[in-house]
Design a protein around this motif. Structure first.
Motif, PDB file in Angstrom:
ATOM      1  N   GLY A 162       0.697  -1.292  -0.037  1.00 54.09           N
ATOM      2  CA  GLY A 162      -0.070  -0.205  -0.028  1.00 54.09           C
ATOM      3  C   GLY A 162       0.781   1.186   0.135  1.00 54.09           C
ATOM      4  N   ASP A 163       2.225   1.135   0.238  1.00 57.59           N
ATOM      5  CA  ASP A 163       3.047   2.250   0.056  1.00 57.59           C
ATOM      6  C   ASP A 163       3.262   2.766  -1.432  1.00 57.59           C
ATOM      7  OD1 ASP A 163       3.365   2.176   2.805  1.00 57.59           O
ATOM      8  OD2 ASP A 163       5.203   1.620   2.807  1.00 57.59           O
ATOM      9  N   GLU A 164       3.420   4.256  -1.244  1.00 60.33           N
ATOM     10  CA  GLU A 164       3.819   4.802  -2.679  1.00 60.33           C
ATOM     11  C   GLU A 164       4.778   6.003  -2.149  1.00 60.33           C
ATOM     12  OE1 GLU A 164       0.944   5.803  -5.662  1.00 60.33           O
ATOM     13  OE2 GLU A 164       1.500   7.702  -5.344  1.00 60.33           O
ATOM     14  N   THR A 165       6.003   6.169  -3.012  1.00 62.94           N
ATOM     15  CA  THR A 165       6.880   7.157  -2.649  1.00 62.94           C
ATOM     16  C   THR A 165       7.694   7.507  -3.912  1.00 62.94           C
ATOM     17  OG1 THR A 165       8.866   7.710  -1.189  1.00 62.94           O
ATOM     18  CG2 THR A 165       8.784   5.365  -2.091  1.00 62.94           C
ATOM     19  N   ALA A 198      15.354  24.564 -22.490  1.00 61.95           N
ATOM     20  CA  ALA A 198      14.279  24.556 -21.321  1.00 61.95           C
ATOM     21  C   ALA A 198      14.473  23.464 -20.384  1.00 61.95           C
ATOM     22  CB  ALA A 198      12.977  24.243 -22.205  1.00 61.95           C
ATOM     23  N   THR A 199      13.723  23.619 -19.258  1.00 59.24           N
ATOM     24  CA  THR A 199      14.074  22.364 -18.327  1.00 59.24           C
ATOM     25  C   THR A 199      12.580  22.032 -17.936  1.00 59.24           C
ATOM     26  OG1 THR A 199      13.668  24.090 -16.416  1.00 59.24           O
ATOM     27  CG2 THR A 199      15.971  23.625 -17.194  1.00 59.24           C
ATOM     28  N   VAL A 200      12.808  20.413 -17.492  1.00 61.25           N
ATOM     29  CA  VAL A 200      11.519  19.926 -16.794  1.00 61.25           C
ATOM     30  C   VAL A 200      11.987  19.070 -15.582  1.00 61.25           C
ATOM     31  CG1 VAL A 200      10.141  19.639 -19.211  1.00 61.25           C
ATOM     32  CG2 VAL A 200      12.078  17.877 -18.661  1.00 61.25           C
ATOM     33  N   THR A 201      10.902  18.800 -14.899  1.00 60.13           N
ATOM     34  CA  THR A 201      11.229  17.865 -13.663  1.00 60.13           C
ATOM     35  C   THR A 201      10.901  16.663 -14.157  1.00 60.13           C
ATOM     36  OG1 THR A 201      10.721  19.974 -12.175  1.00 60.13           O
ATOM     37  CG2 THR A 201      10.549  17.817 -11.086  1.00 60.13           C
ATOM     38  N   VAL A 202      11.563  15.698 -13.740  1.00 59.43           N
ATOM     39  CA  VAL A 202      11.137  14.298 -13.863  1.00 59.43           C
ATOM     40  C   VAL A 202      11.120  13.593 -12.433  1.00 59.43           C
ATOM     41  CG1 VAL A 202      12.316  14.165 -16.286  1.00 59.43           C
ATOM     42  CG2 VAL A 202      13.563  13.431 -14.211  1.00 59.43           C
ATOM     43  N   THR A 203      10.199  12.458 -12.627  1.00 58.49           N
ATOM     44  CA  THR A 203      10.193  11.916 -10.979  1.00 58.49           C
ATOM     45  C   THR A 203       9.981  10.202 -11.463  1.00 58.49           C
ATOM     46  OG1 THR A 203       7.668  12.220 -11.430  1.00 58.49           O
ATOM     47  CG2 THR A 203       9.167  13.721  -9.886  1.00 58.49           C
ATOM     48  N   LEU A 204      10.408   9.725 -10.492  1.00 59.66           N
ATOM     49  CA  LEU A 204      10.193   8.055 -10.642  1.00 59.66           C
ATOM     50  C   LEU A 204       9.427   7.787  -9.225  1.00 59.66           C
ATOM     51  CD1 LEU A 204      10.188   5.127 -11.395  1.00 59.66           C
ATOM     52  CD2 LEU A 204      12.625   5.316 -10.254  1.00 59.66           C
ATOM     53  N   THR A 205       7.977   7.134  -9.412  1.00 58.85           N
ATOM     54  CA  THR A 205       7.472   6.934  -8.130  1.00 58.85           C
ATOM     55  C   THR A 205       7.283   5.423  -7.967  1.00 58.85           C
ATOM     56  OG1 THR A 205       6.159   9.178  -8.178  1.00 58.85           O
ATOM     57  CG2 THR A 205       5.183   7.500  -6.887  1.00 58.85           C
ATOM     58  N   LEU A 206       7.520   4.895  -6.981  1.00 62.69           N
ATOM     59  CA  LEU A 206       7.276   3.459  -6.573  1.00 62.69           C
ATOM     60  C   LEU A 206       6.151   3.227  -5.637  1.00 62.69           C
ATOM     61  CD1 LEU A 206      10.967   2.476  -6.105  1.00 62.69           C
ATOM     62  CD2 LEU A 206       9.879   2.560  -8.116  1.00 62.69           C
ATOM     63  N   ALA A 207       5.377   2.142  -6.056  1.00 61.58           N
ATOM     64  CA  ALA A 207       4.256   1.894  -5.164  1.00 61.58           C
ATOM     65  C   ALA A 207       4.497   0.409  -5.219  1.00 61.58           C
ATOM     66  CB  ALA A 207       3.119   2.173  -5.925  1.00 61.58           C
ATOM     67  N   LEU A 208       3.789  -0.244  -4.052  1.00 64.07           N
ATOM     68  CA  LEU A 208       3.764  -1.699  -3.666  1.00 64.07           C
ATOM     69  C   LEU A 208       2.058  -1.843  -3.618  1.00 64.07           C
ATOM     70  CD1 LEU A 208       5.374  -4.094  -3.428  1.00 64.07           C
ATOM     71  CD2 LEU A 208       5.613  -3.860  -0.939  1.00 64.07           C
ATOM     72  N   PRO A 209       1.649  -2.515  -4.142  1.00 64.66           N
ATOM     73  CA  PRO A 209       0.144  -2.857  -4.105  1.00 64.66           C
ATOM     74  C   PRO A 209      -0.315  -3.252  -2.808  1.00 64.66           C
ATOM     75  CG  PRO A 209       0.806  -3.882  -6.356  1.00 64.66           C
ATOM     76  CD  PRO A 209       1.937  -3.456  -5.246  1.00 64.66           C
ATOM     77  N   ALA A 210      -1.505  -2.949  -2.461  1.00 66.05           N
ATOM     78  CA  ALA A 210      -1.876  -3.213  -0.976  1.00 66.05           C
ATOM     79  C   ALA A 210      -2.146  -4.744  -0.799  1.00 66.05           C
ATOM     80  CB  ALA A 210      -3.381  -2.414  -0.683  1.00 66.05           C
ATOM     81  N   GLU A 211      -2.461  -5.439  -1.853  1.00 65.57           N
ATOM     82  CA  GLU A 211      -2.548  -6.886  -1.812  1.00 65.57           C
ATOM     83  C   GLU A 211      -1.327  -7.744  -2.032  1.00 65.57           C
ATOM     84  OE1 GLU A 211      -3.075  -5.294  -6.034  1.00 65.57           O
ATOM     85  OE2 GLU A 211      -4.157  -4.828  -4.262  1.00 65.57           O
ATOM     86  N   THR A 212      -0.267  -6.907  -2.169  1.00 64.30           N
ATOM     87  CA  THR A 212       1.019  -7.783  -2.154  1.00 64.30           C
ATOM     88  C   THR A 212       1.251  -8.827  -0.930  1.00 64.30           C
ATOM     89  OG1 THR A 212       2.005  -5.863  -3.313  1.00 64.30           O
ATOM     90  CG2 THR A 212       3.544  -7.379  -2.313  1.00 64.30           C
ATOM     91  N   GLY A 213       1.653  -9.953  -1.438  1.00 66.96           N
ATOM     92  CA  GLY A 213       1.603 -10.871  -0.292  1.00 66.96           C
ATOM     93  C   GLY A 213       2.883 -11.020   0.369  1.00 66.96           C
ATOM     94  N   ASP A 214       3.529 -11.924   0.976  1.00 71.52           N
ATOM     95  CA  ASP A 214       4.330 -12.261   1.707  1.00 71.52           C
ATOM     96  C   ASP A 214       5.909 -12.481   0.835  1.00 71.52           C
ATOM     97  OD1 ASP A 214       3.117 -12.238   4.110  1.00 71.52           O
ATOM     98  OD2 ASP A 214       3.170 -14.656   4.233  1.00 71.52           O
TER      99      ASP A 214
END
Length: 189
Positions: free
Chosen positions: A102-105, A155-171
């Motif tokens: 459920g985390d996202e960062t 010109a400039t742009v801001t780039v991002t990488l967001t990682l998420a682990l689905p809430a239903e992820t198991g062990d």
């Protein structure tokens, strides 16, 4: 004629352990100060203010070595040979971390500057590293939008990488560490 292409990879700068020596010196200085201070106070009680001043200096030295809260790690940028289209600046990388279900960062954020003579296109690819491949999702964005973006010279742009682990992820993901990597591809138009 094939258009010029440039690839930059952004990831976390590997820890060197260089600060461990500083902590060892602070610990040795603290022990030495305690020994000298104890001897002075035991032999001459009026030297207590000098001993207290030395203790304050030690506390200040230790405080200067403490991490600054939720600071970001330094990022490492590597460019393909002959890359003359972009410059990647102001890189902020969240330290490799263990994500809970459920985390996202936002793991990587950086500014990409066009240093080309004319317009270029920018595209992104990101990953959470091999340990979480197929488990975590990696979402890339350029100024908050997904897809390919055209960038004018200078010109400039801001780039991002967001990682998420689905809430239903198991062990299966328990204890695995995300090691984010962002690939920026610039193509001359």
């Amino acid at each position: 004629m094939t258009p010029e292409q440039c690839v930059a990879r952004v990831d976390e700068l590997a820890a060197t352990g260089a600060d461990a020596g500083v902590w060892a010196l602070v610990a040795i200085a603290g022990l030495a100060l305690a020994a000298v201070g104890g001897a002075l106070v035991w032999r001459r009680p009026r030297r207590l203010p000098l001993t207290l001043a030395g203790a304050l200096v030690l506390v200040a030295a230790v405080a200067a070595q403490l991490p600054a809260g939720a600071a970001h790690a330094a990022g490492s940028v590597s460019y393909s040979d002959g890359c003359t289209l972009i410059s990647v600046e102001d890189v902020a990388v969240s330290p490799a971390t263990t994500l809970a279900p459920g985390d996202e960062t936002t793991s990587i954020a950086a500014t990409v500057r066009s240093v080309a003579d004319g317009p270029i296109t920018i595209s992104l690819d990101g990953s959470a590293g091999s340990a979480l491949a197929g488990i975590a999702t990696a979402v890339t964005a350029i100024d908050g939008e997904t897809g390919v973006v055209e960038l004018a010279a200078g010109a400039t742009v801001t780039v991002t990488l967001t990682l998420a682990l689905p809430a239903e992820t198991g062990d299966a993901a328990q204890g695995l560490t995300a090691v984010p990597e962002l690939t920026i591809t610039a193509t001359q138009r």
